[in-house]
Design a protein around this motif. Structure first.
Motif: not given
Length: 242
Positions: A36-37, A40-41, A48, A159, A163
Motif C-alpha cells: 500500500l505504502i 501511494q508513494s 512494488t 487502499d 478505508q
C-alpha cells in the motif's frame, strides 16, 4: 531422542511447510502495508511486487521506497539498504555449521529472514544434511511467496482495505515484530541467550530514542552477537550451570 528426531524430520518438505505457515500471520500484514505504502508513494504495482521479490527485506524495503521518493542519490539508497541488512553478517556464521558445502546454498540465502533464521537454529540441529536442505527450501519459499503475495494484495486493494477497516493500519506495523519476539523468547532459557537479548534490545531502543533508527537493527544484532560470544568465551566453573 533419536526417535523424536526421526519423527520430526521424516518428511522435511512437509515439516518446513508446517513450520513456515505460522509466519504468514506476521508476513502478510506487513507485506500488505508495504504494498500500500509503495503504491501511494508512486511506485507501480509491478514495481512494488518486484521490490518485495528481489530485496525481500522488510524494513529495508520501506527505507528503499522512502529514499527513492525523496530523491536520495542511488548510491546512498544502496548503502543504507545494505547497512540495515548487515545483521545477516551475524546470521551467516551461526547457521554455517549446519550447512554442507553445496553451491546451491548460495542463492538460497536470499530466503534467509529473521524468522527463518530463528527457525533454522531450532530445526537444523535435529536434521541430517539432506533433510536440512529440503526443510529450508520448503520453509523459505513459502515465507518468500507469502511476502510477495501480501505485497501484491496491498498494492492492488490495500487502499480499499484501509478505508473499510481503518484499524488495520494501526495494527499492521506490530505484526512482524510480535511474531519474531514470540519465536525468539523461548531461546532465553539460559544466561547467554538472556543477556544477548537484553543487550540487543537495549541497543536498539537507545539508538531509536536518540534519533538513529536506521542503524538500530544492525547495531543491535552486532552488539548482541558480541555479547553472546564474549560470554561463551569465558571459562565456566565446573559446578556452574550454563
Amino acid at each position: 531422542m533419536n526417535t523424536a528426531t526421526n519423527t520430526l524430520s521424516s518428511n522435511p518438505w512437509k515439516q518446513g511447510a508446517k513450520d513456515a505457515l505460522p509466519l504468514l500471520g506476521g508476513y502478510v500484514p506487513v507485506a500488505v502495508s508495504f504494498g500500500l505504502i509503495s503504491v501511494q508513494s508512486g511506485f507501480g504495482v509491478l514495481e512494488t511486487i518486484l521490490v518485495s521479490a528481489f530485496i525481500y527485506a522488510g524494513a529495508s524495503q520501506f527505507l528503499f521506497v522512502a529514499m527513492v521518493v525523496s530523491g536520495a542519490p542511488f548510491w546512498l539508497v544502496i548503502v543504507m539498504t545494505l547497512l540495515i541488512n548487515s545483521r545477516h553478517l551475524v546470521y551467516g556464521p551461526n547457521i554455517a555449521p549446519y550447512l554442507e558445502k553445496d553451491i546451491r546454498w548460495v542463492p538460497l540465502m536470499h530466503l534467509l529472514t529473521d524468522q527463518i533464521f530463528a527457525l533454522s537454529l531450532t530445526r537444523m540441529p535435529t536434521m541430517s544434511a539432506k533433510e536440512r536442505f529440503r526443510w529450508y527450501v520448503s520453509a523459505g519459499i513459502i515465507a518468500w511467496l507469502s511476502w510477495i503475495s501480501g505485497t501484491a494484495l496491498g498494492a492492488i486493494v490495500g487502499d480499499e482495505l484501509m478505508q473499510r477497516w481503518p484499524l488495520i493500519g494501526e495494527v499492521l506495523p506490530f505484526a512482524l515484530p510480535a511474531l519474531f519476539l514470540v519465536m525468539v523468547l523461548p531461546r532465553c532459557s539460559d544466561r547467554r541467550w538472556t543477556i544477548t537479548m537484553v543487550v540487543a534490545t537495549a541497543t536498539a531502543m537507545l539508538l531509536k530514542l536518540f534519533g538513529f533508527p536506521n542503524i538500530a537493527i544492525p547495531a543491535a544484532a552486532i552488539c548482541g552477537a558480541l555479547a553472546y560470544y564474549a560470554i561463551q568465551s569465558q571459562p565456566t566453573n565446573k559446578g556452574a550451570i550454563s
